[in-house]
Design a protein around this motif. Structure first.
Motif, PDB file in Angstrom:
ATOM      1  N   GLU A  17       0.729  -0.852  -0.307  1.00 31.44           N
ATOM      2  CA  GLU A  17      -0.221  -0.045  -0.177  1.00 31.44           C
ATOM      3  C   GLU A  17       0.586   1.225  -0.471  1.00 31.44           C
ATOM      4  O   GLU A  17       1.795   1.759   0.731  1.00 31.44           O
ATOM      5  CB  GLU A  17      -0.550  -0.085   1.017  1.00 31.44           C
ATOM      6  N   ILE A  18       0.600   2.240  -1.579  1.00 32.15           N
ATOM      7  CA  ILE A  18       1.612   3.617  -1.130  1.00 32.15           C
ATOM      8  C   ILE A  18       0.411   4.748  -1.902  1.00 32.15           C
ATOM      9  O   ILE A  18      -0.591   4.114  -1.847  1.00 32.15           O
ATOM     10  CB  ILE A  18       2.635   3.489  -2.288  1.00 32.15           C
ATOM     11  N   VAL A  19       1.070   5.470  -1.717  1.00 35.16           N
ATOM     12  CA  VAL A  19      -0.095   7.200  -1.779  1.00 35.16           C
ATOM     13  C   VAL A  19       0.646   7.289  -3.363  1.00 35.16           C
ATOM     14  O   VAL A  19       2.192   7.222  -4.012  1.00 35.16           O
ATOM     15  CB  VAL A  19       0.985   8.461  -1.100  1.00 35.16           C
ATOM     16  N   ALA A  20      -0.374   7.551  -4.477  1.00 37.88           N
ATOM     17  CA  ALA A  20       0.036   7.847  -5.914  1.00 37.88           C
ATOM     18  C   ALA A  20      -0.215   8.800  -6.163  1.00 37.88           C
ATOM     19  O   ALA A  20      -1.494   9.253  -5.377  1.00 37.88           O
ATOM     20  CB  ALA A  20      -0.596   6.359  -6.593  1.00 37.88           C
ATOM     21  N   LYS A  44      -3.188  13.042 -12.681  1.00 37.49           N
ATOM     22  CA  LYS A  44      -3.316  14.205 -13.119  1.00 37.49           C
ATOM     23  C   LYS A  44      -3.782  15.741 -12.688  1.00 37.49           C
ATOM     24  O   LYS A  44      -2.396  16.765 -12.601  1.00 37.49           O
ATOM     25  CB  LYS A  44      -3.561  13.705 -14.701  1.00 37.49           C
ATOM     26  N   ASP A  45      -4.431  15.646 -11.988  1.00 41.54           N
ATOM     27  CA  ASP A  45      -4.964  16.902 -11.240  1.00 41.54           C
ATOM     28  C   ASP A  45      -3.932  16.980 -10.097  1.00 41.54           C
ATOM     29  O   ASP A  45      -3.998  18.068  -9.230  1.00 41.54           O
ATOM     30  CB  ASP A  45      -6.398  16.983 -11.265  1.00 41.54           C
ATOM     31  N   GLY A  46      -2.995  16.591 -10.092  1.00 47.62           N
ATOM     32  CA  GLY A  46      -2.243  16.905  -8.630  1.00 47.62           C
ATOM     33  C   GLY A  46      -2.014  16.128  -7.026  1.00 47.62           C
ATOM     34  O   GLY A  46      -1.758  16.326  -5.882  1.00 47.62           O
ATOM     35  N   SER A  47      -3.982  16.002  -7.323  1.00 48.13           N
ATOM     36  CA  SER A  47      -3.666  15.552  -5.638  1.00 48.13           C
ATOM     37  C   SER A  47      -3.666  13.576  -5.816  1.00 48.13           C
ATOM     38  O   SER A  47      -3.200  13.273  -6.652  1.00 48.13           O
ATOM     39  CB  SER A  47      -5.739  15.127  -5.630  1.00 48.13           C
ATOM     40  N   GLU A  48      -3.374  13.265  -4.482  1.00 50.20           N
ATOM     41  CA  GLU A  48      -2.935  12.262  -3.666  1.00 50.20           C
ATOM     42  C   GLU A  48      -3.547  10.993  -3.666  1.00 50.20           C
ATOM     43  O   GLU A  48      -4.342  11.597  -2.994  1.00 50.20           O
ATOM     44  CB  GLU A  48      -1.360  12.431  -3.043  1.00 50.20           C
ATOM     45  N   PHE A  49      -3.770  10.326  -3.845  1.00 47.74           N
ATOM     46  CA  PHE A  49      -4.636   9.009  -2.995  1.00 47.74           C
ATOM     47  C   PHE A  49      -4.095   7.631  -2.348  1.00 47.74           C
ATOM     48  O   PHE A  49      -2.956   7.310  -3.830  1.00 47.74           O
ATOM     49  CB  PHE A  49      -5.809   8.747  -4.247  1.00 47.74           C
ATOM     50  N   PRO A  50      -4.827   6.943  -1.832  1.00 50.56           N
ATOM     51  CA  PRO A  50      -4.170   5.470  -1.657  1.00 50.56           C
ATOM     52  C   PRO A  50      -4.323   4.554  -2.384  1.00 50.56           C
ATOM     53  O   PRO A  50      -5.010   4.262  -2.682  1.00 50.56           O
ATOM     54  CB  PRO A  50      -5.214   5.413   0.084  1.00 50.56           C
ATOM     55  N   PHE A 103      -0.040  -3.941 -11.036  1.00 49.01           N
ATOM     56  CA  PHE A 103      -1.263  -4.555 -10.850  1.00 49.01           C
ATOM     57  C   PHE A 103      -2.086  -3.095 -10.082  1.00 49.01           C
ATOM     58  O   PHE A 103      -1.076  -3.179  -8.824  1.00 49.01           O
ATOM     59  CB  PHE A 103      -2.594  -5.428 -10.720  1.00 49.01           C
ATOM     60  N   ILE A 104      -2.889  -2.308 -10.323  1.00 49.04           N
ATOM     61  CA  ILE A 104      -3.011  -1.188  -9.331  1.00 49.04           C
ATOM     62  C   ILE A 104      -4.542  -0.839  -9.376  1.00 49.04           C
ATOM     63  O   ILE A 104      -5.871  -1.592  -9.718  1.00 49.04           O
ATOM     64  CB  ILE A 104      -2.541   0.265  -9.789  1.00 49.04           C
ATOM     65  N   GLN A 105      -4.803  -0.670  -7.587  1.00 51.96           N
ATOM     66  CA  GLN A 105      -6.708  -0.739  -7.346  1.00 51.96           C
ATOM     67  C   GLN A 105      -6.828   1.053  -6.625  1.00 51.96           C
ATOM     68  O   GLN A 105      -5.351   0.534  -5.639  1.00 51.96           O
ATOM     69  CB  GLN A 105      -6.540  -2.027  -6.470  1.00 51.96           C
ATOM     70  N   ILE A 160      -7.805   1.911  -2.739  1.00 52.97           N
ATOM     71  CA  ILE A 160      -8.157   1.788  -1.764  1.00 52.97           C
ATOM     72  C   ILE A 160      -9.079   2.813  -1.148  1.00 52.97           C
ATOM     73  O   ILE A 160      -8.843   2.809  -0.156  1.00 52.97           O
ATOM     74  CB  ILE A 160      -7.154   0.935  -1.521  1.00 52.97           C
ATOM     75  N   THR A 161      -8.875   4.378  -1.613  1.00 56.79           N
ATOM     76  CA  THR A 161      -9.201   5.128  -1.013  1.00 56.79           C
ATOM     77  C   THR A 161     -11.009   4.590  -0.089  1.00 56.79           C
ATOM     78  O   THR A 161     -10.913   5.020   1.106  1.00 56.79           O
ATOM     79  CB  THR A 161     -10.114   6.247  -1.336  1.00 56.79           C
ATOM     80  N   ALA A 162     -11.554   4.316  -0.598  1.00 55.70           N
ATOM     81  CA  ALA A 162     -12.858   3.619  -0.204  1.00 55.70           C
ATOM     82  C   ALA A 162     -13.126   3.128   0.710  1.00 55.70           C
ATOM     83  O   ALA A 162     -13.189   3.097   1.985  1.00 55.70           O
ATOM     84  CB  ALA A 162     -14.002   3.195  -1.182  1.00 55.70           C
ATOM     85  N   ARG A 163     -12.107   1.998   0.878  1.00 60.35           N
ATOM     86  CA  ARG A 163     -11.615   0.623   1.556  1.00 60.35           C
ATOM     87  C   ARG A 163     -10.807   1.524   3.233  1.00 60.35           C
ATOM     88  O   ARG A 163     -10.760   1.757   4.105  1.00 60.35           O
ATOM     89  CB  ARG A 163     -10.571  -0.188   1.300  1.00 60.35           C
ATOM     90  N   LYS A 164     -10.174   2.494   2.454  1.00 63.86           N
ATOM     91  CA  LYS A 164      -9.751   3.546   4.203  1.00 63.86           C
ATOM     92  C   LYS A 164     -10.353   3.958   4.282  1.00 63.86           C
ATOM     93  O   LYS A 164      -9.958   3.743   5.975  1.00 63.86           O
ATOM     94  CB  LYS A 164      -8.132   4.245   3.670  1.00 63.86           C
ATOM     95  N   GLN A 165     -10.623   4.165   4.087  1.00 67.82           N
ATOM     96  CA  GLN A 165     -12.402   5.222   4.778  1.00 67.82           C
ATOM     97  C   GLN A 165     -12.976   5.125   5.190  1.00 67.82           C
ATOM     98  O   GLN A 165     -12.965   4.992   6.584  1.00 67.82           O
ATOM     99  CB  GLN A 165     -13.032   6.270   3.771  1.00 67.82           C
ATOM    100  N   GLU A 166     -13.864   3.594   4.818  1.00 63.99           N
ATOM    101  CA  GLU A 166     -14.406   2.657   5.731  1.00 63.99           C
ATOM    102  C   GLU A 166     -13.066   2.627   6.895  1.00 63.99           C
ATOM    103  O   GLU A 166     -14.178   1.709   7.616  1.00 63.99           O
ATOM    104  CB  GLU A 166     -14.562   0.845   4.973  1.00 63.99           C
ATOM    105  N   VAL A 167     -12.611   1.774   7.036  1.00 66.07           N
ATOM    106  CA  VAL A 167     -11.033   1.092   7.931  1.00 66.07           C
ATOM    107  C   VAL A 167     -11.505   2.450   9.431  1.00 66.07           C
ATOM    108  O   VAL A 167     -11.406   2.632  10.307  1.00 66.07           O
ATOM    109  CB  VAL A 167      -9.966   0.631   8.024  1.00 66.07           C
ATOM    110  N   GLU A 168     -11.378   3.646   8.711  1.00 63.13           N
ATOM    111  CA  GLU A 168     -11.220   4.757   9.801  1.00 63.13           C
ATOM    112  C   GLU A 168     -12.758   4.949  10.671  1.00 63.13           C
ATOM    113  O   GLU A 168     -12.474   5.067  11.255  1.00 63.13           O
ATOM    114  CB  GLU A 168     -10.699   6.230   8.773  1.00 63.13           C
TER     115      GLU A 168
END
Length: 360
Positions: free
Chosen positions: A284-287, A290-296, A315-317, A319-327
């Protein structure tokens, strides 16, 4: 030499006695002898005349040593080129001005299964498939204007009607008057190569279909970090179109600035040692979009060897929604443990609060 002299004298005596001409009035090749005793080839013509009732003979002698030597060299050269022509490991044939076969070499016969006697004298276009016959007609119009053609793909029937793919090039041959007399054609059997090319194209097409249909974003980079493949899911995830990203360095487009040095170091380390800390495992990393925003993201990277070169397939997914659910789950659990109701929880709307039983 003495025997030749005796034969010569015999011919003259026979003529004076009978009037029959064996060598008189003709031209023949024989040998003459120089003062030093050496023999050399000559061309001899003898004529007779009658003077005062007696025959006189005139001989014209021409030294043909040079001519015979040149003829011998030419004959040897023709034999040499004939051997080269027939034993060359490529298909060779010659055509007259009407594109009728005038010769085919041994390899040509071996590849197509014909004997020379079966095809010499036939129009070469009779051996082509209908599609290639049309192409040959068009090619001929260019050839008439240019005097050559090169690297033309034609489909040719073997004697057993199997179809071969032949790559042909041809060059016109001219006589001393500058008139086109024939065409020398070189052909290479590329059937196996073309089949391999089509198989590769079909494989690439299937691979692209797989990449396009997968739920993961798929990014392929070369050993220098440049993007070589980019599927539709990657377009949706990162915002870069295929045209915009192919050939670009991945580090500058997908990796946040504060992670780029680590990426460069890891890539260099793998290429030097064959060992990669993050390869073939989920991380799990941060990418960066194009608009400059970062996301997990969750990513799996595998090295691939192809054509003697190293590539990396990711192969990339998202996981923003999953991170929010965990939080959210963590905050709710913390609330239950502390028995303090939250005033707000990201992603949830508080519709009501419960009261402790002793307050009712």
């Amino acid at each position: 030499m003495q025997q030749q002299g005796e034969q010569h004298d015999g011919h003259l005596s026979h003529f004076t006695e009978t009037g029959e001409k064996h060598i008189i009035g003709t031209m023949r090749q024989t040998y003459a002898q120089r003062k030093d005793g050496t023999l050399f080839p000559i061309e001899l013509s003898v004529s007779e005349m009658r003077v005062g009732g007696r025959y006189k003979f005139t001989g014209i002698i021409r030294d043909i040593s040079v001519r015979l030597r040149m003829e011998t060299e030419l004959r040897e050269r023709e034999q040499f080129y004939s051997q080269v022509y027939h034993h060359a490991p490529v298909m060779l044939h010659t055509l007259n001005t009407e594109w009728v076969l005038t010769s085919v070499n041994d390899y040509w016969q071996q590849v197509l299964g014909y004997n020379a006697e079966e095809v010499v004298g036939r129009d070469v276009r009779e051996l082509l498939t209908p599609t290639s016959r049309s192409l040959a007609e068009f090619m001929r119009s260019i050839y008439i204007a240019e005097g050559y053609f090169e690297n033309i793909h034609l489909q040719v029937y073997k004697k057993n009607r199997e179809v071969l793919e032949i790559l042909v090039s041809g060059l016109a041959e001219y006589n001393e008057a500058g008139e086109r007399t024939s065409t020398f054609v070189v052909g290479i059997d590329v059937t196996a190569r073309r089949q391999a090319e089509r198989a590769l194209e079909e494989s690439e097409r299937r691979n692209r279909q797989v990449l396009a249909s997968t739920l993961d974003a798929v990014v392929l980079i070369d050993a220098e970090g440049y993007v070589t493949e980019w599927n539709d899911r990657a377009v949706a995830l990162f915002g870069w179109t295929t045209t915009e990203i192919i050939g670009k360095p991945m580090r500058d487009y997908l990796i946040p600035p504060h992670f780029r040095e680590a990426h460069d170091s890891g890539l260099k380390h793998y290429l030097n040692t064959g060992v990669g800390a993050i390869l073939n495992q989920r991380i799990e990393i941060v990418a960066l979009r194009k608009d400059g925003s970062e996301f997990p993201i969750e990513m799996t990277v595998s090295p691939i060897q192809f054509g003697g070169k190293t590539f990396f397939c990711a192969f990339i997914q998202d996981i923003t929604a999953r991170k929010q659910e965990v939080e959210i789950g963590a905050r709710i659990q913390q609330t239950l443990l502390t028995r303090r109701p939250p005033t707000s929880v990201p992603g949830l709307q508080i519709a009501a609060r419960s009261l402790a039983s002793q307050r009712v």
